[in-house]
Design an enzyme around this catalytic site. Structure first.
Site: not given
Length: 525
Positions: A79-80, A131-132, A149, A155, A244
């Site tokens: 996905k990156d 997206r989230r 971040r 996190r 993304c």
């Protein structure tokens, strides 16, 4: 010797070592080389994560090392990756897909089971993914979103310190790192509702395009079924020209249909910006030719329409808010009245089953003592209504095929007895799926009275939430050829077909909730 290039984070090293083990089992000698990327450096300077992902910030240096022949293969979270490979490089293969879902990780004091996603009102949620952000705000506009971040352990540490009430992370990374989350409440966000990023949960193995020997190596370990699915997902991303930082979720899954053919199921969530209304689509098809192009064209042709919904508007009604945010003209009016029928005695049973929110409301408003009786229901909407009364369903029927739900529920119950709180004129579709009808006890708790009302002939889309509402509509109105119809469930569809409504005008949602209706409405456009 095969040299694997990777970033130095815990997750990237897990991915590199996973690949190393996979190749060593095939008899190859493998070495790992760590390479720092601009994305890693930028995170140290607190650059917003949504400005980094998807455009090569986490991959550029690895790709340069490949082209310079410093390494032989780069391991990426798929996905990156940008959707276009640099000249001279190819994706030689992909891994099997780990859990593609997102997890909402909450501090215990932030949990509220009466709310969507079990998250308290006004919670402070950490994520830097556009997206989230877009999807979370669509479902929960009350929450406060703050950028998050750092690598995964960092996190989690910030959540532990109380900087956030909850954070959202990809399940695959958390499962790979096997982090201890026991002090938190973890809610898995369903991929059919909270749509993942294209290729989430999949590793990509990138090599030089002229390295034919290594291409054969990865050909032997590639999961081609996964590759087909994520190629659909990433093609949508490519056509929308985004990384993304684009508020886009696409998830493709497959199953075999009744004709023993592969059925592709695709969920899409897209917005123009993280703080604008998401458009949600759902596709089922056995033919994937030009499917991404059809999806993108569909997203681009969605424009405001007039919609009639056969239920009264409520403040917590997500469907009205979503359509209103897209500029739709929405009229809500129930074409039936509901009258409570008093429960004189609650029969003893092993289970209760609710087929609507109305049944839940009219049952629990009378404060019956249900003891430890198990509860079944149909759909997320009815499940949420139960939660608002402090109850949790032990069985939730997910299909809009009520006969199938009835068969599944009957299998779950076995020889037990079930009380069905129902409308007085219920069609009893669930009950008829039981082999022993004596184990089904009907408990009428409300009566339906038709209240016909004239609706403007110019209305573009008609949404009928029950057979009674459809029948009431037809007493004073006609269905016109320009109108599209969304029927909530097969019983409502059958009542329309019985009235000689053109079948080609009717569609049904794939879930009994506002999201299902929203997707069905957008699908008519």
């Amino acid at each position: 010797m095969i040299i694997i290039g990777t970033r130095g984070s815990d997750l990237a090293l897990w991915q590199a070592n996973f690949t190393k083990d996979l190749l060593e089992k095939k008899g190859h000698e493998v070495e790992i080389k760590i390479i720092e990327t601009k994305g890693d450096t930028s995170q140290q300077w607190n650059t917003s994560f949504d400005k980094l992902e998807g455009k090569g910030f986490f991959t550029k240096e690895l790709e340069e090392a490949l082209l310079n022949k410093t390494i032989d293969v780069a391991v990426h979270s798929h996905k990156d990756l940008p959707t276009e490979n640099p000249d001279g490089l190819i994706i030689a293969g992909v891994s099997s897909r780990e859990n593609p879902a997102d997890w909402l990780i909450m501090r215990d004091e932030a949990e509220d089971t009466s709310q969507k996603f079990n998250l308290k009102q006004g919670a402070k949620v950490g994520t830097s993914s556009a997206r989230r952000k877009s999807q979370l705000l669509s479902f929960r506009p009350d929450v406060e979103i703050t950028d998050l971040r750092g690598n995964v352990p960092t996190r989690i540490k910030k959540l532990k310190e109380g900087q956030y009430d909850a954070i959202i992370l990809a399940a695959a990374g958390l499962e790979r790192l096997d982090l201890d989350l026991s002090e938190f409440t973890v809610e898995q966000l369903e991929t059919s509702e909270f749509v993942p990023a294209p290729a989430q949960g999949v590793l990509a193995w990138q090599i030089r395009e002229d390295d034919y020997k290594l291409s054969d190596v990865f050909d032997a370990v590639c999961d081609y079924d996964v590759m087909i699915n994520i190629n659909i997902e990433r093609r949508v991303l490519n056509l929308l020209d985004g990384g993304c930082q684009l508020p886009l979720g696409v998830f493709c899954d497959t199953e075999m249909n009744d004709q023993d053919r592969k059925l592709f199921k695709v969920w899409v969530s897209a917005a123009d910006a993280w703080n604008t209304q998401v458009k949600q689509l759902y596709y089922e098809t056995t033919n994937t030719e030009d499917l991404p192009e059809k999806i993108v064209e569909h997203l681009q042709r969605i424009n405001k329409k007039s919609v009639f919904i056969s239920r009264d508007a409520h403040e917590n009604n997500s469907l009205n808010r979503w359509l209103g945010n897209l500029g739709f003209d929405v009229e809500c009016k129930s074409l039936i009245d509901l009258k409570k029928l008093t429960i004189k005695e609650l029969p003893k049973s092993d289970w209760l089953f609710f087929s609507s929110k109305h049944a839940v409301e009219f049952f629990f408003m009378q404060n019956p003592d249900i003891g430890n009786t198990k509860i079944g229901c149909i759909g997320k909407s009815t499940s949420q209504a139960l939660r608002e009364y402090g109850k949790r369903a032990d069985f939730i029927g997910q299909s809009t095929d009520t006969k199938l739900v009835g068969k599944q529920f009957a299998a779950r119950v076995g020889v037990g007895k079930v009380v069905f709180p129902i409308a007085r004129d219920s069609m009893r579709t669930i009950q008829w799926q039981f082999a022993k009808q004596q184990n089904c006890i009907d408990l009428p708790i409300y009566a339906t009275l038709k209240v016909p009302h004239e609706i403007a002939e110019t209305t573009d889309i008609l949404v009928f939430t029950s057979p009674s509402n459809a029948e009431s509509y037809l007493e004073k109105n006609k269905i016109h050829s320009h109108q599209k119809i969304v029927a909530m469930g097969d019983a409502t569809e059958k009542s329309l077909l019985k009235a000689k409504v053109n079948e080609s005008q009717i569609s049904t949602p794939h879930s009994f909730d506002d999201l299902g209706l929203y997707r069905a409405i957008l699908h008519t456009l």
